[in-house]
Structures are given as C-alpha cells and as structure tokens.
Design a protein around this motif. Structure first.
Motif, PDB file in Angstrom:
ATOM      1  N   ARG A  24      14.144  -9.458 -57.317  1.00 63.89           N
ATOM      2  CA  ARG A  24      15.289  -9.227 -56.434  1.00 63.89           C
ATOM      3  C   ARG A  24      16.401 -10.241 -56.695  1.00 63.89           C
ATOM      4  NH1 ARG A  24      17.741  -5.407 -55.079  1.00 63.89           N
ATOM      5  NH2 ARG A  24      15.841  -4.278 -54.532  1.00 63.89           N
ATOM      6  N   ASP A  33      21.091 -10.840 -50.766  1.00 63.06           N
ATOM      7  CA  ASP A  33      19.872 -10.275 -51.332  1.00 63.06           C
ATOM      8  C   ASP A  33      19.091 -11.338 -52.099  1.00 63.06           C
ATOM      9  OD1 ASP A  33      20.097  -7.561 -50.525  1.00 63.06           O
ATOM     10  OD2 ASP A  33      21.803  -7.413 -51.862  1.00 63.06           O
TER      11      ASP A  33
ATOM     12  N   PHE B  23       1.345  -8.560 -46.997  1.00 63.37           N
ATOM     13  CA  PHE B  23       2.271  -9.294 -47.863  1.00 63.37           C
ATOM     14  C   PHE B  23       2.659  -8.467 -49.083  1.00 63.37           C
ATOM     15  CE2 PHE B  23       0.981 -13.243 -45.718  1.00 63.37           C
ATOM     16  CZ  PHE B  23       2.215 -13.820 -45.604  1.00 63.37           C
ATOM     17  N   VAL B  24       1.691  -7.785 -49.670  1.00 60.01           N
ATOM     18  CA  VAL B  24       1.990  -6.951 -50.839  1.00 60.01           C
ATOM     19  C   VAL B  24       2.960  -5.830 -50.465  1.00 60.01           C
ATOM     20  CG1 VAL B  24       0.958  -5.384 -52.505  1.00 60.01           C
ATOM     21  CG2 VAL B  24      -0.176  -7.515 -51.971  1.00 60.01           C
ATOM     22  N   THR B  27       6.534  -7.132 -50.155  1.00 59.40           N
ATOM     23  CA  THR B  27       7.212  -7.338 -51.429  1.00 59.40           C
ATOM     24  C   THR B  27       7.657  -6.015 -52.044  1.00 59.40           C
ATOM     25  OG1 THR B  27       5.950  -9.322 -51.809  1.00 59.40           O
ATOM     26  CG2 THR B  27       6.974  -8.334 -53.696  1.00 59.40           C
ATOM     27  N   LEU B  30      10.767  -5.086 -50.304  1.00 62.60           N
ATOM     28  CA  LEU B  30      11.903  -5.894 -50.767  1.00 62.60           C
ATOM     29  C   LEU B  30      12.454  -5.359 -52.079  1.00 62.60           C
ATOM     30  CD1 LEU B  30      13.574  -8.565 -50.522  1.00 62.60           C
ATOM     31  CD2 LEU B  30      11.811  -9.623 -51.864  1.00 62.60           C
ATOM     32  N   LEU B  31      11.607  -4.814 -52.922  1.00 67.88           N
ATOM     33  CA  LEU B  31      12.088  -4.321 -54.210  1.00 67.88           C
ATOM     34  C   LEU B  31      12.626  -2.897 -54.130  1.00 67.88           C
ATOM     35  CD1 LEU B  31       9.443  -5.723 -56.661  1.00 67.88           C
ATOM     36  CD2 LEU B  31      11.726  -6.526 -56.214  1.00 67.88           C
ATOM     37  N   ARG B  32      12.142  -2.086 -53.206  1.00 64.15           N
ATOM     38  CA  ARG B  32      12.441  -0.666 -53.257  1.00 64.15           C
ATOM     39  C   ARG B  32      13.531  -0.215 -52.295  1.00 64.15           C
ATOM     40  NH1 ARG B  32      11.186   2.455 -57.103  1.00 64.15           N
ATOM     41  NH2 ARG B  32      10.728   4.203 -55.727  1.00 64.15           N
ATOM     42  N   PHE B  33      13.823  -0.998 -51.257  1.00 67.64           N
ATOM     43  CA  PHE B  33      14.715  -0.478 -50.227  1.00 67.64           C
ATOM     44  C   PHE B  33      16.166  -0.579 -50.655  1.00 67.64           C
ATOM     45  CE2 PHE B  33      11.900  -0.669 -46.211  1.00 67.64           C
ATOM     46  CZ  PHE B  33      11.247   0.440 -46.657  1.00 67.64           C
ATOM     47  N   ILE B  36      20.807  -4.244 -47.757  1.00 69.63           N
ATOM     48  CA  ILE B  36      20.382  -5.569 -47.317  1.00 69.63           C
ATOM     49  C   ILE B  36      19.672  -5.512 -45.965  1.00 69.63           C
ATOM     50  CG2 ILE B  36      22.778  -5.869 -46.581  1.00 69.63           C
ATOM     51  CD1 ILE B  36      20.699  -8.773 -47.560  1.00 69.63           C
ATOM     52  N   ARG B  39      16.160  -4.194 -46.311  1.00 74.07           N
ATOM     53  CA  ARG B  39      15.335  -5.199 -46.994  1.00 74.07           C
ATOM     54  C   ARG B  39      14.950  -6.325 -46.045  1.00 74.07           C
ATOM     55  NH1 ARG B  39      19.432  -5.211 -51.665  1.00 74.07           N
ATOM     56  NH2 ARG B  39      18.853  -3.298 -52.700  1.00 74.07           N
ATOM     57  N   LEU B  40      15.899  -6.759 -45.227  1.00 69.62           N
ATOM     58  CA  LEU B  40      15.583  -7.781 -44.218  1.00 69.62           C
ATOM     59  C   LEU B  40      14.487  -7.297 -43.277  1.00 69.62           C
ATOM     60  CD1 LEU B  40      18.955  -9.230 -43.012  1.00 69.62           C
ATOM     61  CD2 LEU B  40      16.969 -10.537 -43.594  1.00 69.62           C
ATOM     62  N   LEU B  43      11.081  -7.171 -45.133  1.00 70.60           N
ATOM     63  CA  LEU B  43      10.562  -8.494 -45.493  1.00 70.60           C
ATOM     64  C   LEU B  43      10.079  -9.261 -44.272  1.00 70.60           C
ATOM     65  CD1 LEU B  43      10.396 -10.371 -47.950  1.00 70.60           C
ATOM     66  CD2 LEU B  43      12.448 -11.410 -47.118  1.00 70.60           C
TER      67      LEU B  43
END
Lengths: 92, 104
Positions: A24, A33, B23-24, B27, B30-33, B36, B39-40, B43
């Motif tokens: 990221r 980000d 946790f997995v 993550t 966090l990579l796919r959404f 911002i 993602r927040l 996460l």
C-alpha cells in the motif's frame, strides 16, 4: 509449552502480514494511504511482540509493545498536524 | 486442576488463532478496498478485533493476575489511540477535499 510452538508460528504469520501490507505504500494515491501502513504497523507489531514475549518467556517485551503502540499514535497525530495541517498543495 | 489448565490453554490457543485470521483479513482489506475511508474502516476494525482476540487468548494462558491486567490495559490503550488516529486521518482527508467513492 504446547506440542509445537504455536505463538512463534503465528507471530511469523503476522510478520508476513506486515510485509504484504507494505504494498500500500507503493500504490496509495494519497499520503494518507501511505500513513495507513503506520497504523497497520502499530496494531500488528503489538500483537507480534506480545506473542513473542509469551513464546520466549520474556515479559519485558510487553513494555516494548506499549512503546510501539504509543509511537504509532504519535506518528498518526503528527502526520495530521504537520503534513496535512498546512495549506493544500498540488497533487504530485 | 490439570484439566482446567489444559482447557484454558487450548481455549487460549483457539482465540489467538482466530485473532491472527482477523489480522490477515485486515491486510487483505487494506490492499483491496477502493478509497481511503473504506481502507481506514477495514484496517482499524479488523486489526483491533484481532488484537483483542489475541490478548483474550493470552489472558487465558496468563499465570498471574497482574500480567492479565497489564495485557488488558495494553489493549485499551491501543484501541483508544487507534480510534483517535483514524478519526483524525479521515477528518483531514475530508478537509482536503478527498471525496468518498460513490456508487459506479
């Protein structure tokens, strides 16, 4: 201890999780980000240190986990205040 | 007594394993959404729930009462700091004019 050292294996899985989350930083369009990875570090490293402290019988690692949690919070607040507190600049 | 110790040990191991799974998932979110804010959301929620499950498992395996209390206090500190930081980041993103992603 259990049949095999579960805590060590799980802490290694969490380290792999952090390494994957570093993607990221490369692709996030905005600075926030990239800052999210610091949040990821803050939460996951606390879990890693607690698991390692349980696996190796060193309770001092709990204090290290406390320091990491505080550092992640301070990093996020400093980012918001100092980097994004100034006037908006053009996207580079 | 030994059966009670073994039960709490295995229950704690189950809690720790499910926390690592959270946790997995955090993550992956966090990579796919796409933006911002989501993602927040992914996460902070997934990671704090995962940390809570890990700490619950460690509390079940703890030897002393003070060690268990210290773990719970660490978890409360992480929750408070993470919620505050994510709120500040989201508010700063809105103030800078980053729009939430609308429906395509």
């Amino acid at each position: 201890m259990a049949l095999f050292d579960l805590e060590l294996v799980l802490s290694e899985i969490l380290i792999v999780t952090i390494m994957v989350g570093l993607i990221r930083i490369v692709r996030g369009p905005t600075a926030a980000d990239r800052m999210l990875t610091a949040q990821l570090f803050g939460t996951t490293s606390v879990a890693i240190l607690l698991l390692l402290g349980e696996a190796t019988d060193t309770p001092a690692l709990q204090d290290v986990a406390l320091v990491f949690a505080l550092l992640a919070a301070i990093a996020g607040i400093a980012f918001v205040q100092r980097i994004w507190g100034i006037e908006p600049e053009t996207h580079d | 007594m030994t059966s009670l110790m073994s039960l709490s040990h295995w229950l704690g191991a189950t809690f720790i394993l499910s926390g690592v799974l959270f946790f997995v998932v955090g993550t992956i979110g966090l990579l796919r959404f796409p933006d911002i804010y989501s993602r927040l959301h992914a996460l902070t929620k997934a990671d704090n729930l995962g940390l809570g499950l890990v700490i619950a498992g460690l509390v079940l395996q703890a030897e002393t009462l003070t060690g268990a209390l210290k773990l719970i206090l660490i978890w409360l500190l992480v929750i408070a700091s993470s919620a505050t930081t994510s709120f500040l980041i989201a508010r700063a993103a809105l103030n800078r004019g980053i729009q939430p992603r609308s429906k395509p």
